[in-house]
Design a protein around this motif. Structure first.
Motif, PDB file in Angstrom:
ATOM      1  N   GLY A   1       4.432   6.117  -0.203  1.00 27.87           N
ATOM      2  CA  GLY A   1       4.461   6.571  -1.408  1.00 27.87           C
ATOM      3  C   GLY A   1       2.420   7.706  -1.201  1.00 27.87           C
ATOM      4  O   GLY A   1       2.076   7.586   0.216  1.00 27.87           O
ATOM      5  N   THR A   2       1.982   7.480  -2.060  1.00 28.89           N
ATOM      6  CA  THR A   2       0.385   8.224  -2.137  1.00 28.89           C
ATOM      7  C   THR A   2      -0.369   7.305  -2.966  1.00 28.89           C
ATOM      8  O   THR A   2       0.187   6.364  -4.124  1.00 28.89           O
ATOM      9  CB  THR A   2       0.687   9.956  -2.413  1.00 28.89           C
ATOM     10  N   GLY A   3      -1.943   7.713  -2.900  1.00 25.50           N
ATOM     11  CA  GLY A   3      -2.425   6.423  -3.346  1.00 25.50           C
ATOM     12  C   GLY A   3      -3.830   7.611  -3.358  1.00 25.50           C
ATOM     13  O   GLY A   3      -3.886   8.126  -2.391  1.00 25.50           O
ATOM     14  N   SER A   4      -4.544   7.695  -4.815  1.00 25.47           N
ATOM     15  CA  SER A   4      -5.953   8.373  -4.562  1.00 25.47           C
ATOM     16  C   SER A   4      -7.222   7.494  -4.089  1.00 25.47           C
ATOM     17  O   SER A   4      -6.816   6.094  -4.677  1.00 25.47           O
ATOM     18  CB  SER A   4      -6.388   8.646  -5.682  1.00 25.47           C
ATOM     19  N   ARG A   5      -8.087   8.375  -3.663  1.00 26.45           N
ATOM     20  CA  ARG A   5      -9.575   6.929  -3.533  1.00 26.45           C
ATOM     21  C   ARG A   5     -10.689   8.488  -3.771  1.00 26.45           C
ATOM     22  O   ARG A   5     -10.629   9.508  -4.539  1.00 26.45           O
ATOM     23  CB  ARG A   5      -9.934   7.510  -1.537  1.00 26.45           C
ATOM     24  N   PRO A   6     -12.003   7.459  -4.012  1.00 24.80           N
ATOM     25  CA  PRO A   6     -13.046   9.006  -4.597  1.00 24.80           C
ATOM     26  C   PRO A   6     -12.799  10.815  -4.161  1.00 24.80           C
ATOM     27  O   PRO A   6     -12.980  11.130  -4.838  1.00 24.80           O
ATOM     28  CB  PRO A   6     -13.929   8.255  -4.285  1.00 24.80           C
ATOM     29  N   PHE A   7     -13.031  10.098  -2.563  1.00 25.15           N
ATOM     30  CA  PHE A   7     -13.354  11.625  -2.331  1.00 25.15           C
ATOM     31  C   PHE A   7     -11.576  11.813  -1.360  1.00 25.15           C
ATOM     32  O   PHE A   7     -11.771  11.881  -0.413  1.00 25.15           O
ATOM     33  CB  PHE A   7     -14.356  11.609  -1.250  1.00 25.15           C
ATOM     34  N   GLY A   8     -10.451  11.743  -2.168  1.00 23.45           N
ATOM     35  CA  GLY A   8      -9.701  12.280  -1.579  1.00 23.45           C
ATOM     36  C   GLY A   8      -8.454  11.133  -1.752  1.00 23.45           C
ATOM     37  O   GLY A   8      -8.247  10.732  -2.971  1.00 23.45           O
ATOM     38  N   LYS A   9      -7.464  11.336  -1.066  1.00 24.55           N
ATOM     39  CA  LYS A   9      -5.915  10.451  -0.683  1.00 24.55           C
ATOM     40  C   LYS A   9      -5.737   9.568   0.059  1.00 24.55           C
ATOM     41  O   LYS A   9      -6.060   9.707   1.416  1.00 24.55           O
ATOM     42  CB  LYS A   9      -4.451  11.538  -1.464  1.00 24.55           C
ATOM     43  N   TYR A  10      -4.750   8.794  -0.379  1.00 20.63           N
ATOM     44  CA  TYR A  10      -4.217   8.231   1.726  1.00 20.63           C
ATOM     45  C   TYR A  10      -2.501   8.211   1.147  1.00 20.63           C
ATOM     46  O   TYR A  10      -1.776   7.861   0.163  1.00 20.63           O
ATOM     47  CB  TYR A  10      -4.887   6.941   2.037  1.00 20.63           C
ATOM     48  N   LEU A  11      -1.892   8.409   2.585  1.00 19.31           N
ATOM     49  CA  LEU A  11      -0.261   7.993   2.609  1.00 19.31           C
ATOM     50  C   LEU A  11      -0.424   6.469   3.006  1.00 19.31           C
ATOM     51  O   LEU A  11      -0.967   6.300   3.863  1.00 19.31           O
ATOM     52  CB  LEU A  11      -0.260   9.583   3.274  1.00 19.31           C
ATOM     53  N   TRP A  12       0.388   5.906   1.750  1.00 23.81           N
ATOM     54  CA  TRP A  12       0.837   4.477   2.850  1.00 23.81           C
ATOM     55  C   TRP A  12       2.629   4.265   3.060  1.00 23.81           C
ATOM     56  O   TRP A  12       2.932   5.519   2.461  1.00 23.81           O
ATOM     57  CB  TRP A  12       0.861   3.761   1.191  1.00 23.81           C
ATOM     58  N   ALA A  13       3.109   3.771   3.705  1.00 27.87           N
ATOM     59  CA  ALA A  13       3.944   3.484   4.213  1.00 27.87           C
ATOM     60  C   ALA A  13       4.321   2.084   4.861  1.00 27.87           C
ATOM     61  O   ALA A  13       3.301   1.836   4.952  1.00 27.87           O
ATOM     62  CB  ALA A  13       4.848   4.559   5.641  1.00 27.87           C
ATOM     63  N   GLU A  14       5.571   1.184   4.594  1.00 26.04           N
ATOM     64  CA  GLU A  14       5.662   0.580   5.056  1.00 26.04           C
ATOM     65  C   GLU A  14       6.985   0.189   5.788  1.00 26.04           C
ATOM     66  O   GLU A  14       8.367   0.634   5.123  1.00 26.04           O
ATOM     67  CB  GLU A  14       5.989  -0.909   3.402  1.00 26.04           C
TER      68      GLU A  14
END
Length: 138
Positions: free
Chosen positions: A121-134
């Motif tokens: 999935g994805t998550g947001s952060r103050p200056f961009g985003k991140y993709l995570w995978a488990e």
């Protein structure tokens, strides 16, 4: 298909982090980093291979679609007894999307590979985003 957005907080061992330039050779550096971290945690070879492939696909996508020249990426690895979590942070807010499968084009299969190997999935952060995978340990 939209990315899955359910995230879990894992009771994690110390997180391993790597900052990379947003350039194509960083995928190889990230693969080597993931392989070394997981080998030191005594994971089975098949799990290591799956995580390394997911790391490679996420970093490659971040370089191609989530960054511009001069940007940096952050790769985070963390694990508990059941799974390994990968996060790739980039400065773009543009969310990834899975493209329809095609045998003609040489690109566009990365998220399909990630989807086959992991929950993501994805998550947001103050200056961009991140993709995570488990990736589950079996």
């Amino acid at each position: 298909m939209m990315p899955r957005v359910e995230a879990r907080n894992l009771p994690l061992r110390p997180r391993e982090q790597l900052i990379l330039d947003a350039v194509e050779p960083s995928a190889r550096i990230a693969r080597d980093f993931a392989r070394e971290v997981l080998a030191n945690q005594h994971n089975r070879a098949g799990h290591i291979d799956d995580v390394v492939l997911v790391v490679s696909e996420l970093v490659t996508n971040a370089v191609r679609y989530g960054s511009e020249p001069g940007d940096s990426l952050l790769v985070v690895l963390a694990a508990d007894d059941r799974r390994t979590r990968i996060e790739v942070h980039d400065p773009s807010r543009r969310l990834p999307r899975m493209k329809a499968e095609s045998h003609e084009r040489g690109r566009g299969r990365g998220l399909h590979i990630v989807d086959a190997l992991a929950r993501w999935g994805t998550g947001s952060r103050p200056f961009g985003k991140y993709l995570w995978a488990e990736v589950e340990k079996s």
